[in-house]
Design a protein around this motif. Structure first.
Motif, PDB file in Angstrom:
ATOM      1  N   ARG A   1       6.236  73.981  42.112  1.00  0.00           N
ATOM      2  CA  ARG A   1       5.287  73.515  41.110  1.00  0.00           C
ATOM      3  C   ARG A   1       5.481  74.333  39.839  1.00  0.00           C
ATOM      4  NH1 ARG A   1       0.537  73.914  45.144  1.00  0.00           N
ATOM      5  NH2 ARG A   1       0.613  71.934  46.253  1.00  0.00           N
ATOM      6  N   LEU A   2       5.228  73.706  38.700  1.00  0.00           N
ATOM      7  CA  LEU A   2       5.258  74.425  37.431  1.00  0.00           C
ATOM      8  C   LEU A   2       3.877  75.007  37.169  1.00  0.00           C
ATOM      9  CD1 LEU A   2       6.692  75.302  34.863  1.00  0.00           C
ATOM     10  CD2 LEU A   2       6.096  73.093  33.851  1.00  0.00           C
TER      11      LEU A   2
ATOM     12  N   LYS B   1       6.787  79.429  35.561  1.00  0.00           N
ATOM     13  CA  LYS B   1       7.483  79.027  34.339  1.00  0.00           C
ATOM     14  C   LYS B   1       8.619  80.006  34.024  1.00  0.00           C
ATOM     15  CE  LYS B   1       6.779  77.603  29.559  1.00  0.00           C
ATOM     16  NZ  LYS B   1       5.796  77.398  28.470  1.00  0.00           N
ATOM     17  N   ASN B   2       9.823  79.466  33.823  1.00  0.00           N
ATOM     18  CA  ASN B   2      11.025  80.258  33.517  1.00  0.00           C
ATOM     19  C   ASN B   2      11.343  81.308  34.586  1.00  0.00           C
ATOM     20  OD1 ASN B   2      11.617  78.960  31.066  1.00  0.00           O
ATOM     21  ND2 ASN B   2      10.188  80.258  29.954  1.00  0.00           N
ATOM     22  N   SER B   3      10.838  81.104  35.797  1.00  0.00           N
ATOM     23  CA  SER B   3      11.019  82.121  36.844  1.00  0.00           C
ATOM     24  C   SER B   3      12.426  82.124  37.434  1.00  0.00           C
ATOM     25  CB  SER B   3       9.994  81.927  37.969  1.00  0.00           C
ATOM     26  OG  SER B   3      10.167  80.670  38.606  1.00  0.00           O
ATOM     27  N   ILE B   4      13.166  81.044  37.216  1.00  0.00           N
ATOM     28  CA  ILE B   4      14.567  81.014  37.642  1.00  0.00           C
ATOM     29  C   ILE B   4      15.411  81.250  36.392  1.00  0.00           C
ATOM     30  CG2 ILE B   4      16.354  79.724  38.847  1.00  0.00           C
ATOM     31  CD1 ILE B   4      13.846  80.372  40.532  1.00  0.00           C
ATOM     32  N   GLY B   5      15.861  82.488  36.235  1.00  0.00           N
ATOM     33  CA  GLY B   5      16.541  82.878  35.010  1.00  0.00           C
ATOM     34  C   GLY B   5      17.840  83.605  35.270  1.00  0.00           C
TER      35      GLY B   5
ATOM     36  N   ARG C   1      10.603  70.537  38.254  1.00  0.00           N
ATOM     37  CA  ARG C   1      10.216  70.570  36.851  1.00  0.00           C
ATOM     38  C   ARG C   1      11.213  71.437  36.098  1.00  0.00           C
ATOM     39  NH1 ARG C   1       7.665  66.826  37.967  1.00  0.00           N
ATOM     40  NH2 ARG C   1       5.430  66.395  37.672  1.00  0.00           N
ATOM     41  N   ALA C   2      11.615  70.997  34.917  1.00  0.00           N
ATOM     42  CA  ALA C   2      12.577  71.772  34.136  1.00  0.00           C
ATOM     43  C   ALA C   2      12.018  73.137  33.761  1.00  0.00           C
ATOM     44  CB  ALA C   2      12.957  70.998  32.870  1.00  0.00           C
TER      45      ALA C   2
ATOM     46  N   ASP D   1      17.575  66.390  37.482  1.00  0.00           N
ATOM     47  CA  ASP D   1      16.873  65.128  37.247  1.00  0.00           C
ATOM     48  C   ASP D   1      15.709  65.339  36.281  1.00  0.00           C
ATOM     49  OD1 ASP D   1      16.403  62.282  37.837  1.00  0.00           O
ATOM     50  OD2 ASP D   1      14.554  62.999  38.776  1.00  0.00           O
ATOM     51  N   VAL D   2      15.458  66.588  35.885  1.00  0.00           N
ATOM     52  CA  VAL D   2      14.342  66.921  34.993  1.00  0.00           C
ATOM     53  C   VAL D   2      14.864  67.790  33.858  1.00  0.00           C
ATOM     54  CG1 VAL D   2      12.489  66.685  36.679  1.00  0.00           C
ATOM     55  CG2 VAL D   2      13.760  68.823  36.570  1.00  0.00           C
TER      56      VAL D   2
END
Length: 351
Positions: free
Chosen positions: A236-237, A242-246, A264-265, A288-289
């Protein structure tokens, strides 16, 4: 009991009214319907994307909703925003239900402060999990790139990953986020014979997975990114994700590993992903996002030859939307019967 439903051009009021009657059952009840107006599907898509990016205050709530919610016990909606002031206006409100997976349009924190359960349903879980598996095949075996090349008159045989292309049975799948969709992807990954399925989710226990017969081993986030040949995101976003995969997480990945995102992108750092794909520090990705939809001309993603892209269609099947209100009704009735549900997003924080 009074149930307020707020429909829209995609999930109309009559479907939510039917769900409301299902929820109420034999109880004496009334149902009031309000429409969140959109002139066209294009306008709906624009407004819903604004909500996904900017939260429940980004779009206007119909004035009628504030009047009708004053004495309502339950609110059911699809994509109409549910900001804090609408929740505050519902003095008798005991439950909020939305017939979609994303929660960006609902102020969950405001509902939690009032001790109001917020219930959602994953209307497109099966088709999204199918699509995620499909993207794994498409990216690792260059299916979309080969098709595009032939259409352009090229009989292409060589790709970025030609030196390490292999079959799924030789690959370890890493699933980040074991919600409903994540669990389906894990089960389907095991079903197609992947070498091993591992997962990271701090809110799930190995005991619960074992009890459900899910062939998944929980590991730390770092171990998953370092070990998996395919990392599939199902998060979930939230402000926390948010931005946790960096850069750190992508830096842990093997140079032959692939990243798949159908969630979610916003959970990903775009610049870090583009950098990793350009420098080929990861094998490839499938998305896909996107951070901007549609993807604008000149976007650096369009230059990459180790990226498969689809236009946010993972959940698009003909029967998902019409069935979603009754699916939500079943989820709510099950929650009332058992007192527990994975679909109550704030359950851990209720008193």
């Amino acid at each position: 009991m009074k149930i307020l439903v707020i429909g829209d051009i995609v999930v109309p009021c009559e479907l939510l009214v039917e769900a409301a009657h299902t929820i109420a059952g034999d109880r004496e009840h009334t149902v009031e319907a309000v429409e969140w107006p959109c002139e066209s599907r294009q306008e709906f898509q624009h407004r819903s994307l604004n909500l996904e990016k900017n939260g429940p205050t980004a779009e206007k709530v119909p004035d009628e909703a504030y009047q009708e919610i004053a004495d309502a016990d339950i609110l059911l909606t699809h994509f109409c925003p549910v900001p804090a002031d609408l929740i505050a206006a519902g003095r008798k409100l005991t439950l909020i239900g939305t017939c979609r997976g994303g929660m960006e349009h609902v102020d969950v924190a405001a509902a939690t402060e009032r001790n109001i359960p917020v219930v959602h349903c994953i209307r497109n879980a099966e088709c999204t999990s199918d699509f995620a598996i499909g993207l794994m095949f498409a990216e690792t075996r260059n299916i979309a790139r080969a098709h595009a090349a032939i259409k352009q008159g090229n009989w292409r045989k060589d790709y970025v990953n030609s030196g390490y292309t292999t079959s799924m049975c030789e690959m370890t799948l890493g699933v980040v986020g074991l919600g409903h969709i994540g669990k389906l992807v894990a089960r389907k990954g095991a079903g197609i014979g992947m070498k091993k399925v591992i997962a990271y989710d701090p809110f799930v226990s190995q005991e619960s997975l074992d009890a459900a017969g899910l062939p998944v081993t929980l590991v730390s986030q770092e171990e998953l990114f370092r070990t998996a040949d395919i990392v599939s995101l199902h998060m979930r976003l939230t402000p926390e994700t948010k931005n946790s995969i960096g850069r750190e997480q992508l830096g842990w990945m093997k140079p032959t590993a692939y990243l798949i995102n159908t969630s979610r992108a916003g959970v990903m750092d775009k610049d870090a992903l583009v950098e990793a794909l350009r420098n080929k520090t990861i094998g490839g990705a499938a998305l896909d996002v996107f951070w901007d939809e549609p993807v604008p001309a000149g976007d650096p993603l369009l230059e990459l030859d180790n990226l498969t892209m689809t236009p946010h269609t993972a959940g698009n099947v003909v029967d998902a939307l019409p069935k979603s209100p009754l699916l939500l009704a079943r989820v709510i009735l099950d929650y009332w019967a058992t007192g527990k549900s994975d679909m109550v997003v704030n359950l851990r924080n209720l008193k």
